[in-house]
Design a protein around this motif. Structure first.
Motif, PDB file in Angstrom:
ATOM      1  N   PRO A  22     -25.315 -25.093  55.855  1.00 22.70           N
ATOM      2  CA  PRO A  22     -25.150 -23.653  55.618  1.00 22.70           C
ATOM      3  C   PRO A  22     -26.499 -22.975  55.391  1.00 22.70           C
ATOM      4  CG  PRO A  22     -23.475 -24.864  54.427  1.00 22.70           C
ATOM      5  CD  PRO A  22     -24.428 -25.893  55.015  1.00 22.70           C
ATOM      6  N   GLY A  23     -26.665 -21.859  56.056  1.00 17.14           N
ATOM      7  CA  GLY A  23     -27.936 -21.151  56.012  1.00 17.14           C
ATOM      8  C   GLY A  23     -28.825 -21.501  57.189  1.00 17.14           C
ATOM      9  N   ASP A  24     -28.536 -22.629  57.837  1.00 19.72           N
ATOM     10  CA  ASP A  24     -29.319 -23.075  58.986  1.00 19.72           C
ATOM     11  C   ASP A  24     -28.377 -23.681  60.029  1.00 19.72           C
ATOM     12  OD1 ASP A  24     -31.671 -23.460  60.425  1.00 19.72           O
ATOM     13  OD2 ASP A  24     -31.950 -25.488  59.631  1.00 19.72           O
ATOM     14  N   ARG A  25     -27.211 -23.052  60.201  1.00 23.57           N
ATOM     15  CA  ARG A  25     -26.212 -23.576  61.136  1.00 23.57           C
ATOM     16  C   ARG A  25     -26.358 -22.915  62.500  1.00 23.57           C
ATOM     17  NH1 ARG A  25     -20.433 -22.752  58.489  1.00 23.57           N
ATOM     18  NH2 ARG A  25     -21.255 -20.654  58.205  1.00 23.57           N
ATOM     19  N   THR A  26     -26.007 -23.677  63.525  1.00 20.75           N
ATOM     20  CA  THR A  26     -25.862 -23.147  64.872  1.00 20.75           C
ATOM     21  C   THR A  26     -24.387 -23.206  65.202  1.00 20.75           C
ATOM     22  OG1 THR A  26     -28.034 -23.986  65.489  1.00 20.75           O
ATOM     23  CG2 THR A  26     -26.551 -23.390  67.285  1.00 20.75           C
ATOM     24  N   PHE A  27     -23.841 -22.093  65.663  1.00 18.98           N
ATOM     25  CA  PHE A  27     -22.424 -22.000  65.978  1.00 18.98           C
ATOM     26  C   PHE A  27     -22.202 -22.285  67.460  1.00 18.98           C
ATOM     27  CE2 PHE A  27     -22.729 -19.907  62.016  1.00 18.98           C
ATOM     28  CZ  PHE A  27     -21.489 -20.002  61.420  1.00 18.98           C
ATOM     29  N   TYR A  28     -21.088 -22.965  67.754  1.00 21.35           N
ATOM     30  CA  TYR A  28     -20.755 -23.336  69.127  1.00 21.35           C
ATOM     31  C   TYR A  28     -19.276 -23.069  69.410  1.00 21.35           C
ATOM     32  CZ  TYR A  28     -25.108 -26.005  69.260  1.00 21.35           C
ATOM     33  OH  TYR A  28     -26.425 -26.366  69.234  1.00 21.35           O
ATOM     34  N   LEU A  29     -18.999 -22.766  70.677  1.00 20.50           N
ATOM     35  CA  LEU A  29     -17.655 -22.879  71.226  1.00 20.50           C
ATOM     36  C   LEU A  29     -17.690 -24.139  72.059  1.00 20.50           C
ATOM     37  CD1 LEU A  29     -16.801 -19.297  72.560  1.00 20.50           C
ATOM     38  CD2 LEU A  29     -16.059 -20.348  70.436  1.00 20.50           C
ATOM     39  N   GLU A  44     -23.540 -16.627  68.086  1.00 20.00           N
ATOM     40  CA  GLU A  44     -23.816 -16.192  66.724  1.00 20.00           C
ATOM     41  C   GLU A  44     -22.548 -16.250  65.866  1.00 20.00           C
ATOM     42  OE1 GLU A  44     -26.879 -15.429  65.584  1.00 20.00           O
ATOM     43  OE2 GLU A  44     -27.629 -15.904  67.576  1.00 20.00           O
ATOM     44  N   LYS A  45     -22.748 -16.363  64.569  1.00 21.09           N
ATOM     45  CA  LYS A  45     -21.634 -16.392  63.619  1.00 21.09           C
ATOM     46  C   LYS A  45     -20.750 -15.156  63.779  1.00 21.09           C
ATOM     47  CE  LYS A  45     -20.886 -16.510  58.607  1.00 21.09           C
ATOM     48  NZ  LYS A  45     -21.562 -16.642  57.306  1.00 21.09           N
ATOM     49  N   THR A  46     -21.367 -13.996  63.927  1.00 15.32           N
ATOM     50  CA  THR A  46     -20.580 -12.767  64.071  1.00 15.32           C
ATOM     51  C   THR A  46     -19.767 -12.771  65.356  1.00 15.32           C
ATOM     52  OG1 THR A  46     -22.493 -11.630  65.017  1.00 15.32           O
ATOM     53  CG2 THR A  46     -22.108 -11.344  62.663  1.00 15.32           C
ATOM     54  N   GLN A  47     -20.259 -13.410  66.406  1.00 17.52           N
ATOM     55  CA  GLN A  47     -19.501 -13.495  67.644  1.00 17.52           C
ATOM     56  C   GLN A  47     -18.249 -14.353  67.457  1.00 17.52           C
ATOM     57  OE1 GLN A  47     -22.979 -14.764  70.008  1.00 17.52           O
ATOM     58  NE2 GLN A  47     -22.403 -13.148  71.464  1.00 17.52           N
ATOM     59  N   ALA A 156     -17.112 -21.122  55.736  1.00 15.31           N
ATOM     60  CA  ALA A 156     -17.713 -22.306  55.120  1.00 15.31           C
ATOM     61  C   ALA A 156     -19.219 -22.181  54.914  1.00 15.31           C
ATOM     62  CB  ALA A 156     -17.423 -23.541  55.979  1.00 15.31           C
ATOM     63  N   GLY A 157     -19.754 -21.005  55.050  1.00 15.62           N
ATOM     64  CA  GLY A 157     -21.190 -20.799  54.879  1.00 15.62           C
ATOM     65  C   GLY A 157     -21.593 -20.751  53.422  1.00 15.62           C
ATOM     66  N   ARG A 158     -22.760 -20.199  53.190  1.00 14.97           N
ATOM     67  CA  ARG A 158     -23.295 -20.096  51.833  1.00 14.97           C
ATOM     68  C   ARG A 158     -22.478 -19.096  51.025  1.00 14.97           C
ATOM     69  NH1 ARG A 158     -29.179 -18.344  53.318  1.00 14.97           N
ATOM     70  NH2 ARG A 158     -27.977 -17.296  54.907  1.00 14.97           N
ATOM     71  N   PRO A 159     -22.304 -19.360  49.731  1.00 10.98           N
ATOM     72  CA  PRO A 159     -21.580 -18.394  48.893  1.00 10.98           C
ATOM     73  C   PRO A 159     -22.390 -17.115  48.728  1.00 10.98           C
ATOM     74  CG  PRO A 159     -22.511 -20.144  47.540  1.00 10.98           C
ATOM     75  CD  PRO A 159     -22.738 -20.534  48.976  1.00 10.98           C
ATOM     76  N   ALA A 160     -21.685 -16.020  48.471  1.00 12.78           N
ATOM     77  CA  ALA A 160     -22.340 -14.718  48.312  1.00 12.78           C
ATOM     78  C   ALA A 160     -22.751 -14.511  46.855  1.00 12.78           C
ATOM     79  CB  ALA A 160     -21.399 -13.606  48.749  1.00 12.78           C
ATOM     80  N   CYS A 164     -25.204  -8.713  44.718  1.00 14.22           N
ATOM     81  CA  CYS A 164     -25.658  -7.977  45.903  1.00 14.22           C
ATOM     82  C   CYS A 164     -24.930  -8.384  47.178  1.00 14.22           C
ATOM     83  CB  CYS A 164     -27.154  -8.153  46.093  1.00 14.22           C
ATOM     84  SG  CYS A 164     -27.635  -9.830  46.569  1.00 14.22           S
ATOM     85  N   SER A 165     -24.123  -9.438  47.121  1.00 16.19           N
ATOM     86  CA  SER A 165     -23.349  -9.946  48.257  1.00 16.19           C
ATOM     87  C   SER A 165     -24.187 -10.611  49.341  1.00 16.19           C
ATOM     88  CB  SER A 165     -22.488  -8.848  48.879  1.00 16.19           C
ATOM     89  OG  SER A 165     -21.584  -8.359  47.923  1.00 16.19           O
ATOM     90  N   LEU A 166     -25.488 -10.780  49.125  1.00 14.70           N
ATOM     91  CA  LEU A 166     -26.298 -11.531  50.073  1.00 14.70           C
ATOM     92  C   LEU A 166     -26.042 -13.020  49.870  1.00 14.70           C
ATOM     93  CD1 LEU A 166     -29.688  -9.585  49.826  1.00 14.70           C
ATOM     94  CD2 LEU A 166     -28.045  -9.543  51.709  1.00 14.70           C
ATOM     95  N   PRO A 167     -26.240 -13.845  50.908  1.00 12.80           N
ATOM     96  CA  PRO A 167     -25.986 -15.270  50.757  1.00 12.80           C
ATOM     97  C   PRO A 167     -26.964 -15.932  49.784  1.00 12.80           C
ATOM     98  CG  PRO A 167     -26.537 -14.714  53.043  1.00 12.80           C
ATOM     99  CD  PRO A 167     -26.623 -13.473  52.248  1.00 12.80           C
ATOM    100  N   LEU A 168     -26.418 -16.838  48.983  1.00 17.86           N
ATOM    101  CA  LEU A 168     -27.231 -17.595  48.029  1.00 17.86           C
ATOM    102  C   LEU A 168     -27.726 -18.875  48.686  1.00 17.86           C
ATOM    103  CD1 LEU A 168     -25.071 -17.370  44.792  1.00 17.86           C
ATOM    104  CD2 LEU A 168     -27.305 -16.341  45.163  1.00 17.86           C
ATOM    105  N   ASP A 169     -29.001 -19.153  48.543  1.00 18.23           N
ATOM    106  CA  ASP A 169     -29.541 -20.429  48.971  1.00 18.23           C
ATOM    107  C   ASP A 169     -29.286 -21.426  47.849  1.00 18.23           C
ATOM    108  OD1 ASP A 169     -30.554 -19.600  51.450  1.00 18.23           O
ATOM    109  OD2 ASP A 169     -32.328 -18.745  50.475  1.00 18.23           O
ATOM    110  N   PRO A 170     -29.379 -22.730  48.117  1.00 21.26           N
ATOM    111  CA  PRO A 170     -29.163 -23.706  47.044  1.00 21.26           C
ATOM    112  C   PRO A 170     -30.081 -23.510  45.844  1.00 21.26           C
ATOM    113  CG  PRO A 170     -29.187 -24.807  49.166  1.00 21.26           C
ATOM    114  CD  PRO A 170     -29.565 -23.375  49.420  1.00 21.26           C
TER     115      PRO A 170
END
Length: 183
Positions: A22-29, A44-47, A156-160, A164-170
């Motif tokens: 999470p935070g460094d994922r590549t999304f695939y179909l 992309e995740k948004t796609q 399943a990505g990083r928690p917000a 501020c709702s931005l993703p939290l890094d570990p």
């Protein structure tokens, strides 16, 4: 060079998945058939999120017009990782989504990025010219399963951050709501 279209008519597997943390994922179909052929395209995740949302809307609309022959929802029955090796055929620039009333199936097309902007007519066309594409035809039940898995993969990505709702890094992040202090 002629267009290469990877066709999958009712594949044995059509899923969205990721490679990486999470935070460094590549999304695939990824689509696979019974012969062992597997095609993976990066996006992309948004796609992935937009495809799942639009596919859900499409199935709801078809169900409303057809009188409820489409299942309302599905459980995620495929929780397996992507089929290895994940070799990226291309990066997706545009997608098309359609309902094939004759086959009573959902058609998804992911089109590769090219040097020229993609024309809307090139998506879901049978032209010999244009960008490479992955075209998959799936049943409504398989589409609902795809939607459920895609939403699970995206979530399943990083928690917000609760502020501020931005993703939290570990290790946390510099929160704008905390005036630059780490949270």
């Amino acid at each position: 060079m002629p267009r290469q279209v990877h066709l999958f008519d009712r594949p044995s597997r059509f899923v969205a998945g990721t490679v990486g943390q999470p935070g460094d994922r590549t999304f695939y179909l990824q689509a696979s058939d019974d012969t062992g052929r597997t095609v993976s395209v990066a996006l992309e995740k948004t796609q992935v999120q937009v495809l799942a949302d639009r596919m859900d809307d499409l199935l709801d609309e078809v169900s409303n017009r057809a009188g409820g022959v489409i299942p309302a929802e599905s459980d995620v029955d495929d929780l397996e990782p992507l089929t290895a090796p994940v070799d990226e055929e291309f990066r997706v620039a545009a997608m098309g989504l359609a309902w094939d009333g004759t086959a009573e199936a959902v058609v998804v097309e992911a089109v590769a990025a090219g040097e020229e902007p993609i024309e809307e007519d090139a998506i879901l066309s049978d032209s010999d010219e244009g960008p490479d594409a992955l075209r998959v035809t799936i049943t409504p039940q398989a589409a609902r399963a795809f939607i459920a898995r895609a939403r699970r993969v995206v979530a399943a990505g990083r928690p917000a951050c609760p502020l501020c709702s931005l993703p939290l890094d570990p290790v946390g992040h510099v929160c704008p709501r905390q005036n630059g202090y780490r949270r």
